[in-house]
Write a protein that holds these residues in place. Structure first.
Motif, mmCIF file in Angstrom:
data_model
loop_
_atom_site.group_PDB
_atom_site.id
_atom_site.type_symbol
_atom_site.label_atom_id
_atom_site.label_comp_id
_atom_site.label_asym_id
_atom_site.label_seq_id
_atom_site.Cartn_x
_atom_site.Cartn_y
_atom_site.Cartn_z
ATOM 1 N N ILE A 1 -0.354 -1.339 -3.893
ATOM 2 C CA ILE A 1 -1.586 -0.740 -4.393
ATOM 3 C C ILE A 1 -2.687 -0.734 -3.339
ATOM 4 O O ILE A 1 -3.413 0.257 -3.173
ATOM 5 C CB ILE A 1 -2.044 -1.481 -5.665
ATOM 6 C CG1 ILE A 1 -1.007 -1.270 -6.780
ATOM 7 C CG2 ILE A 1 -3.418 -1.002 -6.124
ATOM 8 C CD1 ILE A 1 -1.159 -2.217 -7.954
ATOM 9 N N GLU A 2 -2.820 -1.834 -2.601
ATOM 10 C CA GLU A 2 -3.876 -1.916 -1.594
ATOM 11 C C GLU A 2 -3.641 -0.942 -0.448
ATOM 12 O O GLU A 2 -4.589 -0.378 0.114
ATOM 13 C CB GLU A 2 -4.014 -3.351 -1.078
ATOM 14 C CG GLU A 2 -4.567 -4.319 -2.106
ATOM 15 C CD GLU A 2 -5.847 -3.800 -2.761
ATOM 16 O OE1 GLU A 2 -6.756 -3.350 -2.031
ATOM 17 O OE2 GLU A 2 -5.941 -3.839 -4.008
ATOM 18 N N ALA A 3 -2.374 -0.747 -0.069
ATOM 19 C CA ALA A 3 -2.060 0.216 0.989
ATOM 20 C C ALA A 3 -2.443 1.628 0.556
ATOM 21 O O ALA A 3 -2.978 2.412 1.344
ATOM 22 C CB ALA A 3 -0.577 0.150 1.340
ATOM 23 N N VAL A 4 -2.188 1.946 -0.707
ATOM 24 C CA VAL A 4 -2.553 3.268 -1.229
ATOM 25 C C VAL A 4 -4.074 3.428 -1.250
ATOM 26 O O VAL A 4 -4.605 4.477 -0.877
ATOM 27 C CB VAL A 4 -1.966 3.469 -2.643
ATOM 28 C CG1 VAL A 4 -2.460 4.778 -3.255
ATOM 29 C CG2 VAL A 4 -0.444 3.459 -2.594
ATOM 30 N N THR B 1 -2.300 5.476 -10.485
ATOM 31 C CA THR B 1 -2.994 6.684 -10.992
ATOM 32 C C THR B 1 -4.510 6.529 -10.936
ATOM 33 O O THR B 1 -5.236 7.514 -10.966
ATOM 34 C CB THR B 1 -2.595 7.020 -12.443
ATOM 35 O OG1 THR B 1 -3.001 5.960 -13.317
ATOM 36 C CG2 THR B 1 -1.107 7.280 -12.572
ATOM 37 N N LYS B 2 -4.992 5.281 -10.882
ATOM 38 C CA LYS B 2 -6.432 5.049 -10.789
ATOM 39 C C LYS B 2 -6.953 5.314 -9.375
ATOM 40 O O LYS B 2 -8.160 5.446 -9.173
ATOM 41 C CB LYS B 2 -6.754 3.598 -11.170
ATOM 42 C CG LYS B 2 -6.388 3.226 -12.597
ATOM 43 C CD LYS B 2 -6.602 1.735 -12.832
ATOM 44 C CE LYS B 2 -6.129 1.299 -14.209
ATOM 45 N NZ LYS B 2 -6.266 -0.170 -14.392
ATOM 46 N N ILE B 3 -6.034 5.379 -8.417
ATOM 47 C CA ILE B 3 -6.420 5.508 -7.014
ATOM 48 C C ILE B 3 -6.173 6.920 -6.485
ATOM 49 O O ILE B 3 -7.029 7.504 -5.835
ATOM 50 C CB ILE B 3 -5.648 4.495 -6.138
ATOM 51 C CG1 ILE B 3 -5.848 3.073 -6.677
ATOM 52 C CG2 ILE B 3 -6.101 4.574 -4.683
ATOM 53 C CD1 ILE B 3 -4.910 2.057 -6.050
ATOM 54 N N VAL B 4 -4.981 7.461 -6.756
ATOM 55 C CA VAL B 4 -4.660 8.792 -6.231
ATOM 56 C C VAL B 4 -5.117 9.861 -7.220
ATOM 57 O O VAL B 4 -5.059 9.665 -8.436
ATOM 58 C CB VAL B 4 -3.142 8.945 -5.952
ATOM 59 C CG1 VAL B 4 -2.683 7.933 -4.920
ATOM 60 C CG2 VAL B 4 -2.309 8.824 -7.222
ATOM 61 N N PRO B 5 -5.568 11.013 -6.714
ATOM 62 C CA PRO B 5 -6.008 12.087 -7.602
ATOM 63 C C PRO B 5 -4.856 12.893 -8.194
ATOM 64 O O PRO B 5 -5.034 13.601 -9.184
ATOM 65 C CB PRO B 5 -6.864 12.966 -6.681
ATOM 66 C CG PRO B 5 -6.283 12.749 -5.316
ATOM 67 C CD PRO B 5 -5.841 11.323 -5.289
ATOM 68 N N PRO C 1 2.555 -11.837 -3.657
ATOM 69 C CA PRO C 1 1.670 -12.698 -4.460
ATOM 70 C C PRO C 1 0.378 -12.014 -4.909
ATOM 71 O O PRO C 1 -0.208 -12.400 -5.914
ATOM 72 C CB PRO C 1 1.365 -13.865 -3.508
ATOM 73 C CG PRO C 1 2.504 -13.883 -2.534
ATOM 74 C CD PRO C 1 2.899 -12.450 -2.355
ATOM 75 N N ALA C 2 -0.043 -11.004 -4.184
ATOM 76 C CA ALA C 2 -1.286 -10.306 -4.534
ATOM 77 C C ALA C 2 -1.208 -9.644 -5.908
ATOM 78 O O ALA C 2 -2.241 -9.377 -6.537
ATOM 79 C CB ALA C 2 -1.623 -9.267 -3.469
ATOM 80 N N TYR C 3 0.000 -9.386 -6.378
ATOM 81 C CA TYR C 3 0.164 -8.679 -7.643
ATOM 82 C C TYR C 3 0.729 -9.580 -8.740
ATOM 83 O O TYR C 3 1.283 -9.105 -9.735
ATOM 84 C CB TYR C 3 1.043 -7.441 -7.448
ATOM 85 C CG TYR C 3 0.533 -6.542 -6.348
ATOM 86 C CD1 TYR C 3 -0.776 -6.075 -6.369
ATOM 87 C CD2 TYR C 3 1.334 -6.190 -5.276
ATOM 88 C CE1 TYR C 3 -1.273 -5.275 -5.359
ATOM 89 C CE2 TYR C 3 0.846 -5.386 -4.248
ATOM 90 C CZ TYR C 3 -0.451 -4.940 -4.303
ATOM 91 O OH TYR C 3 -0.948 -4.151 -3.292
#
Length: 319
Positions: free
Chosen positions: A22-25, A87-91, A47-49
């Motif tokens: 997610i962070e990379a995206v 989906t919250k990050i990519v349009p 671990p971040a997720y």
């Protein structure tokens, strides 16, 4: 100042991130994002997720006691949870894969796809934000035909040959993901090469499919996938979409110099004659293509292995 090659690529091709990170995206800002069992497994092990994994496990413990069906349901929930976050990050669209061990079962693939879309719907995410990824077996392609007729858009993956691309087009698939790097791997292992980006057999394969689709007025989107180096990506600049891993996206972002457009719909190049394939013709064409047959089977086995590893990880949390 010259724009980076990534920024230049964005002007002619829809850039898609091939990751569940997610962070990379968030950092790379692609239009779309694709995931698969291997990428979800990597993300779950990060671990971040942990909080996302904990939520899915807690949900599963309320639903059952760690039996087969519950473990599978938790794995589905994890895939949808990561997809929902993306989906919250990519349009644009997020691709979520149907279980690879269903690759030869049309009805089960249809059922799983409907389950995934319903799970997204429960989170307020409409089906026009999602692509259901399905392996490009005959059975998978026939499942996609049914799903597309229902308005569920499909991403046909593990695609290595023109016969697969032809069958996907006949099924009205929304998008195909022809693999590049894995085709190169096969030819190198077979003693071929050395190859340049222009002679790379994976690049040649995607260019042939692109020319076939554009010449014959096929609307199915061509999204090159599975890259080994930026040379392959640059050789396909102008393709409808390209799904690229974070490390290669970073490399393109840090590289300058002119990036010429190589693929254009109006001048797609010489294309094979229009084909029509029934099941027998499809299976025979695949049988004649050792590379396509071997890489499809290998890809399914790899995804099943990682899917089973994910299931094992989830099952261990119920003990």
């Amino acid at each position: 100042m010259t724009a980076s090659k990534l920024d230049q690529l964005r002007t002619m091709t829809t850039v898609v991130a091939d990751t569940g990170d997610i962070e990379a995206v968030r950092r790379l800002k692609p239009v779309d994002c694709t995931t698969n069992p291997t990428l979800i497994l990597k993300a779950v092990e990060n671990p971040a997720y942990a909080s996302l994994v904990d939520e899915a496990i807690a949900w599963g413990k309320k639903a059952g006691a760690g039996d087969h069906d519950t473990v599978h349901a938790v794995c589905d929930r994890l895939a949808v949870t990561f997809g929902a976050e993306l989906t919250k990050i990519v349009p644009g669209r997020v691709s979520t894969e149907v279980d690879a061990d269903l690759s030869f079962d049309t009805q089960a693939t249809i059922g799983k796809a409907r389950t995934l879309i319903a799970a997204y719907k429960e989170r307020g995410i409409e089906k026009d934000r999602i692509l259901v990824k399905i392996a490009s077996t005959w059975e998978g392609i026939q499942a996609a035909k049914v799903l597309q007729a229902e308005g569920i858009d499909c991403n046909l993956t593990l695609l290595f040959s023109l016969p697969q691309a032809v069958a996907c087009a006949e099924a009205n698939a929304f998008l195909i993901s022809p693999f590049v790097g894995r085709i190169l791997d096969w030819h190198v292992k077979a003693g071929g090469g050395p190859y340049t980006p222009e002679t790379d057999p994976g690049v040649v394969s995607v260019r042939t499919i692109y020319a076939y689709y554009k010449t014959h007025g096929i609307k199915t989107v061509v999204m090159g996938a599975s890259f080994r180096n930026t040379g392959e990506i640059e050789a396909l600049a102008g393709c409808d979409r390209l799904t690229i891993g974070p490390s290669l996206l970073d490399e393109l972002a840090g590289s300058t110099g002119d990036l010429p457009r190589k693929l254009k719909p109006e001048s797609a190049g010489e294309a094979p004659a229009k084909l029509t394939l029934d099941e027998k013709a499809f299976r025979f064409a695949m049988n004649e293509d050792a590379m396509g047959t071997e890489k499809l089977a290998e890809g399914i086995r790899g995804f099943v292995k990682d899917l089973n590893a994910l299931r094992k990880l989830v099952a261990a949390r119920f003990v």
